[in-house]
Design a protein around this motif. Structure first.
Motif, PDB file in Angstrom:
ATOM      1  N   HIS A 148      -7.719  -4.982   1.237  1.00  0.00           N
ATOM      2  CA  HIS A 148      -6.723  -4.711   2.278  1.00  0.00           C
ATOM      3  C   HIS A 148      -5.824  -3.528   1.902  1.00  0.00           C
ATOM      4  O   HIS A 148      -5.645  -2.598   2.693  1.00  0.00           O
ATOM      5  CB  HIS A 148      -5.894  -5.975   2.512  1.00  0.00           C
ATOM      6  N   GLU A 149      -5.269  -3.565   0.703  1.00  0.00           N
ATOM      7  CA  GLU A 149      -4.276  -2.535   0.340  1.00  0.00           C
ATOM      8  C   GLU A 149      -4.948  -1.178   0.070  1.00  0.00           C
ATOM      9  O   GLU A 149      -4.401  -0.148   0.436  1.00  0.00           O
ATOM     10  CB  GLU A 149      -3.431  -2.975  -0.862  1.00  0.00           C
ATOM     11  N   GLU A 157      -1.662  -2.776  10.379  1.00  0.00           N
ATOM     12  CA  GLU A 157      -2.091  -4.068   9.831  1.00  0.00           C
ATOM     13  C   GLU A 157      -3.297  -4.635  10.571  1.00  0.00           C
ATOM     14  O   GLU A 157      -4.219  -5.176   9.965  1.00  0.00           O
ATOM     15  CB  GLU A 157      -0.935  -5.082   9.877  1.00  0.00           C
ATOM     16  N   TYR A 181      -1.475  -9.110  12.107  1.00  0.00           N
ATOM     17  CA  TYR A 181      -2.706  -8.956  11.333  1.00  0.00           C
ATOM     18  C   TYR A 181      -3.889  -9.611  12.054  1.00  0.00           C
ATOM     19  O   TYR A 181      -4.847  -8.963  12.441  1.00  0.00           O
ATOM     20  CB  TYR A 181      -2.575  -9.605   9.947  1.00  0.00           C
ATOM     21  N   GLU A 205       0.801  -1.216   0.000  1.00  0.00           N
ATOM     22  CA  GLU A 205       0.000   0.000   0.000  1.00  0.00           C
ATOM     23  C   GLU A 205       0.837   1.270   0.000  1.00  0.00           C
ATOM     24  O   GLU A 205       1.881   1.315   0.625  1.00  0.00           O
ATOM     25  CB  GLU A 205      -0.887  -0.002   1.240  1.00  0.00           C
ATOM     26  N   HIS A 209      -5.641   0.308   3.358  1.00  0.00           N
ATOM     27  CA  HIS A 209      -4.497   0.930   4.038  1.00  0.00           C
ATOM     28  C   HIS A 209      -4.452   2.443   3.826  1.00  0.00           C
ATOM     29  O   HIS A 209      -3.743   3.149   4.550  1.00  0.00           O
ATOM     30  CB  HIS A 209      -3.193   0.322   3.529  1.00  0.00           C
ATOM     31  N   ASN A 230      -6.416  -2.402  10.039  1.00  0.00           N
ATOM     32  CA  ASN A 230      -6.820  -2.523   8.639  1.00  0.00           C
ATOM     33  C   ASN A 230      -7.425  -3.896   8.347  1.00  0.00           C
ATOM     34  O   ASN A 230      -8.424  -4.012   7.642  1.00  0.00           O
ATOM     35  CB  ASN A 230      -5.611  -2.270   7.741  1.00  0.00           C
TER      36      ASN A 230
HETATM   37 ZN   LIG Z   1      -1.241  -4.573   5.205  1.00  0.00          ZN
END
Ligand SMILES: [Zn+2]
Length: 796
Positions: free
Chosen positions: A433-434, A456, A513, A402, A437, A459
């Motif tokens: 996900h990205e 992480e 995560y 990201e 970010h 997110n």
């Molecule tokens: Zn990530």
């Protein structure tokens, strides 16, 4: 085991109090429910006790003006940049620190030298080439190329004079002619170049041998200011590969020169579209502004044509980006480009994807739609997306990375255009996900070099919510408690607390995560409830948008805005590696003695008869032909005919007196027929959690009771809790919906339920092969189109 015990009635308030005290007689002193106190930094006027930025909050700013050229032949970037650094700190700065991230790839980098490795009997050539190379860069051992920056000049922009600088691995200190005082700024320029590495997960090029072209994904590519803040002073912890980037906000103007057949996407808005796009492309871009589905700016056909061509010159793409903490770009002649504009709370956001044909059909179908969905969903749970564009670029087969307004994402179909379910959902998940970010950490700008979980983990949590809103049946990998159990079961020597510095984290995926994301899910679903959680989480995002929060700011805000004391949860879930393991040891069954002789004597009679019904007595019926009293009635007296279970007048009178002594409330209770169950639950894992119990009733219905985690506050090892119900319970289950990541389910039922047997496979000595990976899409296509002359049987 079920126990039936009759309680003799002593209904007084006094007794009830005594009973309550009795259950907590064994006090296990612990600090689990004490406040975090000195474990958190002392609040001040910069960061308040409520978790918000204080009245004296300050942060630095760095504006960049960059001119760079991508050399497609040498795979090299040459750049010159002017940084204007604004000192809003209360301190005078004698020198400044910059990050030279490309130096990670130097042969002697700390990353390369500190890798643990060994020779295996079988190794891939990539693994051999990568020995003692910086992580994931596979070219070092045999390559002649020297990676890392060549710094050509560092100058004071005002005087043009060279500035003294010192390079310390991935960091560079520039000494200033005069200290920068509070409120002042200083401008300086740096000339540099470096060779681009192969794509390593965050940046680099991907080469396609078939057509001889490369896709470039360029990031952490120019010397960037370190953060100077109230928490660390200069955050110049070396870039070791795992701990990501800690960056300062500023405005960017970037001119990128590339071969003139390249398509570029970058952080920010393109300033000179009419110079770099064809009139057709401009028209299509206009169409994308009102389109309800992605519009192709460059089609696959056009991209494939460009792949076969050669550049005839160069083009410079100019971008501007405001209030971003970084800048990245992608460039290739192979790119297909699609776009669709959405309206996010009155703001226009152009969602765009760049991908080579290798990404289709997946990328054309999903990427831009997923960007739009991500922006809408994250905006709902945090803050409205503030930027004008959002790109998703197809980098490699897996993973993603990201940057502000742009991300590089994996997910690639097989060469025949089919793909597995895993590739499809992996790709959608990684784009969510990205792109997500952008919110954490690109806007809520946490210190990534220090705390991986703050970007992480948060997110991944919103990613989980976003995946579910994409498809209720989305096969999410991370976020739900049952998926963290395997990790929580690993021993204490294989885990580190979430509150561990990024570079020192083991099991990065589960630790940074999944575990924090799961923790937030447990807070939302089980401990706080959605309403309290969502308000507090949104408040955290609002407070810290475009600022740099610390863990304490997050912990404090979540409590401040919800009114829920969560110190015990932060302490357990974030600061230790203790798992949750509740054990339903025993359930005892009680009922009030009504003292009704009709009931009691009948019950007592039945019990006595049951006790006499032994096998020996049954045998004796035939075995003993005639006993003495049978033969001789003289041997009998009163007790041979006396029935002790017959209700007498005395019994009835006693009962009437008892009833008369009760008030209306007491009488109601006695006649209610309520069952009392005492549950004994042990905390074997250590981490306290709410106790959730399902009761399965005799009549087939069920019901759930929940007790808050505070039930453990006086005894964190074993609790006893009375549950009352009119219906009889036949089965008890702890945590029936797998909400608390309990690592041992077998001890959660009472009476114990037999669990599924562990299966083992029987292999014949021949045949019985399990076949290769799963791609049902290809199988289905092959099944639909049998090749001529092939009648059933194996297909290739
Ligand atoms: Zn990530």
């Amino acid at each position: 085991m079920k126990k039936i015990v009759y309680l003799f009635v002593l209904i007084t308030t006094h007794y009830a109090l005594q009973a309550q005290r009795q259950t907590t007689a064994t006090y296990h002193a612990n600090e689990r429910f004490e406040q975090m106190g000195s474990a958190l930094p002392t609040p001040n006027t910069t960061r308040t006790a409520s978790g918000a930025p204080g009245k004296d909050f300050w942060q630095q700013r760095a504006d960049y003006d960059i001119k760079a050229e991508l050399d497609d032949e040498q795979r090299k970037i040459t750049g010159t940049e002017t940084i204007t650094y604004f000192n809003y700190s209360p301190d005078e700065l004698k020198f400044v620190w910059l990050q030279l991230d490309q130096n990670l790839f130097q042969k002697g980098s700390i990353n390369a030298l500190s890798q643990n490795n060994s020779i295996q009997t079988q190794m891939s050539s990539n693994a051999v080439r990568g020995l003692n190379a910086p992580s994931s860069v596979r070219t070092s051992i045999v390559s002649d190329k020297e990676f890392g920056y060549k710094i050509m000049a560092v100058k004071d922009s005002k005087t043009g004079k060279a500035l003294q600088y010192t390079i310390n691995n991935t960091m560079m200190r520039i000494e200033l002619p005069m200290s920068i005082k509070t409120g002042q700024s200083f401008a300086f320029s740096i000339d540099w170049n470096y060779f681009i590495t192969e794509y390593y997960g965050r940046s680099g090029y991907e080469f396609f041998a078939k057509d001889g072209n490369a896709n470039y994904f360029i990031a952490h590519w120019f010397p960037r200011m370190c953060v100077y803040d109230d928490v660390n002073g200069w955050q110049h912890k070396q870039f070791l590969g795992q701990g990501e980037f800690t960056l300062t906000f500023g405005n960017y103007k970037v001119a990128i020169t590339v071969p003139n057949d390249h398509i570029v996407g970058a952080t920010g808005e393109l300033q000179n579209a009419s110079q770099v796009l064809t009139s057709d492309q401009m028209k299509r871009m206009d169409k994308a502004k009102t389109a309800t589905k992605p519009v192709l700016i460059v089609s696959q056909e056009e991209a494939e044509k460009a792949e076969k061509g050669k550049p005839t010159g160069k083009k410079t793409w100019i971008y501007k980006a405001e209030n971003v903490r970084d800048f990245a770009f992608a460039s290739s002649r192979k790119f297909i480009w699609d776009a669709m504009q959405i309206d996010q709370a009155g703001k226009k956001v152009m969602c765009m994807s760049l991908y080579s044909k290798e990404g289709n059909p997946l990328w054309g179908k999903y990427s831009t739609e997923v960007i739009a969905h991500t922006i809408r969903t994250y905006s709902k749970y945090s803050i409205d997306y503030p930027y004008p564009v959002a790109y998703s670029c197809h980098s490699t087969a897996g993973g993603g990375m990201e940057y502000p307004m742009i991300s590089f994402n994996g997910g690639r179909p097989d060469a025949d255009g089919t793909y597995s379910e895993q590739v499809k959902y992996g790709m959608i998940g990684v784009i969510i996900h990205e792109v997500g970010h952008n919110f954490f950490p690109m806007i809520v700008n946490s210190d990534e070099r220090q705390w991986s979980w703050m970007d992480e983990g948060l997110n991944t949590f919103v990613q989980y919510l976003t995946e579910k809103e994409w498809d209720k049946d989305y096969p999410t990998r991370r976020g739900e408690p049952q998926f963290i159990v395997d990790y929580m079961r690993t021993g204490a020597t294989e885990q580190v607390p979430i509150m561990t510095s990024s570079d020192n984290i083991m099991a990065f995926g589960p630790n940074a995560y999944a575990k924090p994301a799961t923790g937030l899910n447990i807070l939302r679903e089980t401990i706080m409830g959605r309403e309290l959680f969502d308000y507090a989480f949104k408040e955290y995002s609002r407070r810290w948008a475009f600022k740099n929060p610390t863990p304490a700011d997050f912990f404090r805000t979540m409590e401040d805005a919800s009114g829920v004391d969560l110190d015990w949860f932060w302490k357990g879930w974030f600061y230790t590696v203790e798992p949750v393991d509740q054990d339903l040891v025993e359930v005892e069954w009680f009922a009030l003695d009504t003292q009704n002789p009709e009931i009691n004597k009948t019950t007592a009679k039945k019990e006595a008869e049951d006790k006499r019904n032994t096998i020996a007595r049954q045998r004796d019926k035939d075995y003993i032909k005639e006993s003495v009293v049978d033969k001789n009635p003289d041997m009998k007296d009163f007790y041979n005919t006396y029935d002790p279970y017959k209700v007498t007048d005395t019994d009835k009178k006693r009962y009437e007196t008892y009833l008369a002594s009760l008030n209306a409330d007491e009488r109601k209770l006695v006649e209610s027929g309520v069952n009392f169950y005492t549950l004994k639950v042990k905390n074997k894992g250590g981490l306290p959690m709410p106790v959730i119990v399902k009761m399965q009733f005799e009549d087939g219905t069920d019901s759930l009771v929940r007790f808050p985690a505070e039930i453990w506050r006086l005894n964190d090892q074993e609790i006893s809790k009375v549950v009352t119900t009119k219906k009889k319970v036949v089965q008890w289950t702890l945590d029936p919906y797998r909400e608390i990541a309990d690592i041992d389910e077998e001890s959660n039922s009472f009476p114990r339920q037999p669990t599924q047997p562990t299966k083992f496979q029987l292999f014949k000595s021949q045949g019985f092969s399990r076949g290769g990976g799963s791609n049902p899409m290809r199988e289905a296509q092959q099944n639909q189109q049998p090749k001529a002359g092939q009648q059933g049987g194996a297909k290739n």
